[in-house]
Design a protein around this motif. Structure first.
Motif, PDB file in Angstrom:
ATOM      1  N   SER A 186      -9.243  15.778  -3.735  1.00 21.60           N
ATOM      2  CA  SER A 186      -8.619  14.570  -3.199  1.00 21.60           C
ATOM      3  C   SER A 186      -7.954  14.811  -1.846  1.00 21.60           C
ATOM      4  O   SER A 186      -7.682  13.857  -1.117  1.00 21.60           O
ATOM      5  CB  SER A 186      -7.589  14.016  -4.192  1.00 21.60           C
ATOM      6  OG  SER A 186      -6.481  14.891  -4.300  1.00 21.60           O
ATOM      7  N   LEU A 187      -7.715  16.067  -1.499  1.00 16.76           N
ATOM      8  CA  LEU A 187      -7.131  16.378  -0.190  1.00 16.76           C
ATOM      9  C   LEU A 187      -8.177  16.273   0.909  1.00 16.76           C
ATOM     10  O   LEU A 187      -7.877  15.878   2.029  1.00 16.76           O
ATOM     11  CB  LEU A 187      -6.520  17.781  -0.198  1.00 16.76           C
ATOM     12  CG  LEU A 187      -5.368  17.998  -1.169  1.00 16.76           C
ATOM     13  CD1 LEU A 187      -4.989  19.464  -1.200  1.00 16.76           C
ATOM     14  CD2 LEU A 187      -4.190  17.131  -0.806  1.00 16.76           C
ATOM     15  N   GLY A 214       4.011  10.692   5.878  1.00 12.96           N
ATOM     16  CA  GLY A 214       3.113   9.937   5.015  1.00 12.96           C
ATOM     17  C   GLY A 214       2.646   8.644   5.661  1.00 12.96           C
ATOM     18  O   GLY A 214       1.471   8.280   5.578  1.00 12.96           O
ATOM     19  N   PHE A 215       3.556   7.951   6.321  1.00 14.92           N
ATOM     20  CA  PHE A 215       3.235   6.668   6.944  1.00 14.92           C
ATOM     21  C   PHE A 215       2.218   6.836   8.078  1.00 14.92           C
ATOM     22  O   PHE A 215       1.231   6.103   8.150  1.00 14.92           O
ATOM     23  CB  PHE A 215       4.515   6.012   7.462  1.00 14.92           C
ATOM     24  CG  PHE A 215       4.304   4.675   8.102  1.00 14.92           C
ATOM     25  CD1 PHE A 215       3.937   3.567   7.341  1.00 14.92           C
ATOM     26  CD2 PHE A 215       4.467   4.510   9.465  1.00 14.92           C
ATOM     27  CE1 PHE A 215       3.737   2.336   7.933  1.00 14.92           C
ATOM     28  CE2 PHE A 215       4.269   3.282  10.064  1.00 14.92           C
ATOM     29  CZ  PHE A 215       3.912   2.192   9.303  1.00 14.92           C
ATOM     30  N   LEU A 216       2.458   7.814   8.940  1.00 14.96           N
ATOM     31  CA  LEU A 216       1.532   8.032  10.055  1.00 14.96           C
ATOM     32  C   LEU A 216       0.169   8.534   9.572  1.00 14.96           C
ATOM     33  O   LEU A 216      -0.874   8.124  10.113  1.00 14.96           O
ATOM     34  CB  LEU A 216       2.148   8.996  11.082  1.00 14.96           C
ATOM     35  CG  LEU A 216       3.361   8.427  11.826  1.00 14.96           C
ATOM     36  CD1 LEU A 216       3.998   9.494  12.694  1.00 14.96           C
ATOM     37  CD2 LEU A 216       3.007   7.189  12.633  1.00 14.96           C
ATOM     38  N   PHE A 244      -9.983   7.722  -0.263  1.00 19.19           N
ATOM     39  CA  PHE A 244      -9.396   6.877  -1.304  1.00 19.19           C
ATOM     40  C   PHE A 244      -8.104   7.484  -1.848  1.00 19.19           C
ATOM     41  O   PHE A 244      -7.069   6.817  -1.899  1.00 19.19           O
ATOM     42  CB  PHE A 244     -10.405   6.665  -2.444  1.00 19.19           C
ATOM     43  CG  PHE A 244      -9.817   5.918  -3.617  1.00 19.19           C
ATOM     44  CD1 PHE A 244      -9.718   4.543  -3.585  1.00 19.19           C
ATOM     45  CD2 PHE A 244      -9.359   6.603  -4.738  1.00 19.19           C
ATOM     46  CE1 PHE A 244      -9.161   3.849  -4.652  1.00 19.19           C
ATOM     47  CE2 PHE A 244      -8.804   5.926  -5.817  1.00 19.19           C
ATOM     48  CZ  PHE A 244      -8.706   4.541  -5.776  1.00 19.19           C
ATOM     49  N   TRP A 245      -8.156   8.740  -2.254  1.00 15.92           N
ATOM     50  CA  TRP A 245      -6.985   9.364  -2.866  1.00 15.92           C
ATOM     51  C   TRP A 245      -5.862   9.603  -1.880  1.00 15.92           C
ATOM     52  O   TRP A 245      -4.687   9.545  -2.238  1.00 15.92           O
ATOM     53  CB  TRP A 245      -7.369  10.660  -3.598  1.00 15.92           C
ATOM     54  CG  TRP A 245      -8.039  10.317  -4.883  1.00 15.92           C
ATOM     55  CD1 TRP A 245      -9.368  10.430  -5.181  1.00 15.92           C
ATOM     56  CD2 TRP A 245      -7.417   9.744  -6.034  1.00 15.92           C
ATOM     57  NE1 TRP A 245      -9.605   9.966  -6.450  1.00 15.92           N
ATOM     58  CE2 TRP A 245      -8.425   9.542  -6.998  1.00 15.92           C
ATOM     59  CE3 TRP A 245      -6.115   9.377  -6.343  1.00 15.92           C
ATOM     60  CZ2 TRP A 245      -8.157   8.981  -8.239  1.00 15.92           C
ATOM     61  CZ3 TRP A 245      -5.849   8.823  -7.586  1.00 15.92           C
ATOM     62  CH2 TRP A 245      -6.860   8.639  -8.521  1.00 15.92           C
ATOM     63  N   ARG A 246      -6.187   9.872  -0.628  1.00 14.13           N
ATOM     64  CA  ARG A 246      -5.137  10.026   0.384  1.00 14.13           C
ATOM     65  C   ARG A 246      -4.398   8.698   0.580  1.00 14.13           C
ATOM     66  O   ARG A 246      -3.187   8.678   0.721  1.00 14.13           O
ATOM     67  CB  ARG A 246      -5.727  10.508   1.706  1.00 14.13           C
ATOM     68  CG  ARG A 246      -6.362  11.893   1.662  1.00 14.13           C
ATOM     69  CD  ARG A 246      -5.380  13.039   1.745  1.00 14.13           C
ATOM     70  NE  ARG A 246      -4.565  13.048   2.927  1.00 14.13           N
ATOM     71  CZ  ARG A 246      -4.838  13.683   4.056  1.00 14.13           C
ATOM     72  NH1 ARG A 246      -5.951  14.380   4.168  1.00 14.13           N
ATOM     73  NH2 ARG A 246      -3.999  13.633   5.064  1.00 14.13           N
ATOM     74  N   LEU A 247      -5.148   7.574   0.582  1.00 10.48           N
ATOM     75  CA  LEU A 247      -4.519   6.273   0.792  1.00 10.48           C
ATOM     76  C   LEU A 247      -3.811   5.743  -0.447  1.00 10.48           C
ATOM     77  O   LEU A 247      -2.784   5.079  -0.346  1.00 10.48           O
ATOM     78  CB  LEU A 247      -5.553   5.249   1.271  1.00 10.48           C
ATOM     79  CG  LEU A 247      -6.120   5.491   2.668  1.00 10.48           C
ATOM     80  CD1 LEU A 247      -7.239   4.497   2.965  1.00 10.48           C
ATOM     81  CD2 LEU A 247      -5.025   5.425   3.720  1.00 10.48           C
ATOM     82  N   GLU A 297      -0.532   9.926   0.594  1.00  8.61           N
ATOM     83  CA  GLU A 297       0.366   9.440   1.652  1.00  8.61           C
ATOM     84  C   GLU A 297       1.511   8.612   1.072  1.00  8.61           C
ATOM     85  O   GLU A 297       2.666   8.808   1.471  1.00  8.61           O
ATOM     86  CB  GLU A 297      -0.408   8.708   2.739  1.00  8.61           C
ATOM     87  CG  GLU A 297      -1.575   9.487   3.324  1.00  8.61           C
ATOM     88  CD  GLU A 297      -1.358  10.988   3.549  1.00  8.61           C
ATOM     89  OE1 GLU A 297      -0.243  11.419   3.888  1.00  8.61           O
ATOM     90  OE2 GLU A 297      -2.320  11.743   3.383  1.00  8.61           O
ATOM     91  N   PRO A 298       1.259   7.723   0.094  1.00  4.98           N
ATOM     92  CA  PRO A 298       2.397   7.056  -0.546  1.00  4.98           C
ATOM     93  C   PRO A 298       3.342   8.041  -1.252  1.00  4.98           C
ATOM     94  O   PRO A 298       4.557   7.830  -1.275  1.00  4.98           O
ATOM     95  CB  PRO A 298       1.741   6.105  -1.559  1.00  4.98           C
ATOM     96  CG  PRO A 298       0.402   5.823  -0.962  1.00  4.98           C
ATOM     97  CD  PRO A 298      -0.016   7.119  -0.323  1.00  4.98           C
ATOM     98  N   PHE A 299       2.784   9.128  -1.793  1.00  4.18           N
ATOM     99  CA  PHE A 299       3.611  10.147  -2.442  1.00  4.18           C
ATOM    100  C   PHE A 299       4.589  10.758  -1.435  1.00  4.18           C
ATOM    101  O   PHE A 299       5.768  10.941  -1.735  1.00  4.18           O
ATOM    102  CB  PHE A 299       2.707  11.219  -3.063  1.00  4.18           C
ATOM    103  CG  PHE A 299       3.440  12.217  -3.909  1.00  4.18           C
ATOM    104  CD1 PHE A 299       3.894  11.878  -5.173  1.00  4.18           C
ATOM    105  CD2 PHE A 299       3.666  13.505  -3.453  1.00  4.18           C
ATOM    106  CE1 PHE A 299       4.561  12.803  -5.969  1.00  4.18           C
ATOM    107  CE2 PHE A 299       4.331  14.437  -4.228  1.00  4.18           C
ATOM    108  CZ  PHE A 299       4.780  14.083  -5.492  1.00  4.18           C
TER     109      PHE A 299
END
Length: 152
Positions: free
Chosen positions: A35-36, A100-102, A125-128, A132-134
């Motif tokens: 997922s990374l 995370g936001f950037l 998919f997993w990054r979004l 990043e939310p994490f």
């Protein structure tokens, strides 16, 4: 310094989970690595010893965040230390959230073919949806772990 124990405890839990992922991966675990995406995923398939050391190191560095949060629970007599910890927690929160936001923005731009980040659809998919939310959630926990600074 006034602390918000709820956010502080969530921040400690977030940090320990985050560090735990690094330790799991450093020991050879592969769950979630795909997922990374990108170079990190490629390096994890056949890791060099230097890469494994870096992953271990990142886990220990992440634990320093938990130490920072734990230090906020101490009733410091020295105003300089208390003020420094207050601003470190706020700064760490802003940094984690903005990181995370950037990343969320750039990966979104990549998903819409505005940037070429060489991430496969699975990693995008997993990054979004998760990574990043994490990061942003961690930033919120750190930022709100201290309510306000007042000298002792």
């Amino acid at each position: 310094m006034l602390v918000n124990r709820g956010w502080l405890i969530l921040g400690i839990i977030w940090t320990v989970l985050f560090a735990g992922m690094s330790f799991y991966w450093a020991m050879g675990g592969m769950l979630g690595v795909r997922s990374l995406g990108g170079a990190i995923y490629e390096m994890s398939l056949y890791p060099e010893p230097s890469f494994v050391r870096i992953v271990w190191l990142t886990g220990f560095v992440k634990l320093l965040g938990a130490l920072l949060l734990l230090l906020l629970l101490v009733s410091w007599k020295n105003a300089v230390i208390a003020k420094a910890l207050y601003y470190l927690a706020k700064l760490a929160g802003v940094f984690l959230f903005m990181y995370g936001f950037l990343n969320f923005i750039t990966i979104s731009m990549s998903a819409f073919a505005m940037l070429d980040m060489d991430l496969e659809a699975h990693a995008t998919f997993w990054r979004l949806v998760f990574w990043e939310p994490f990061w942003m959630i961690g930033g919120i926990c750190y930022f709100f772990s201290v309510k306000k600074y007042r000298s002792v």
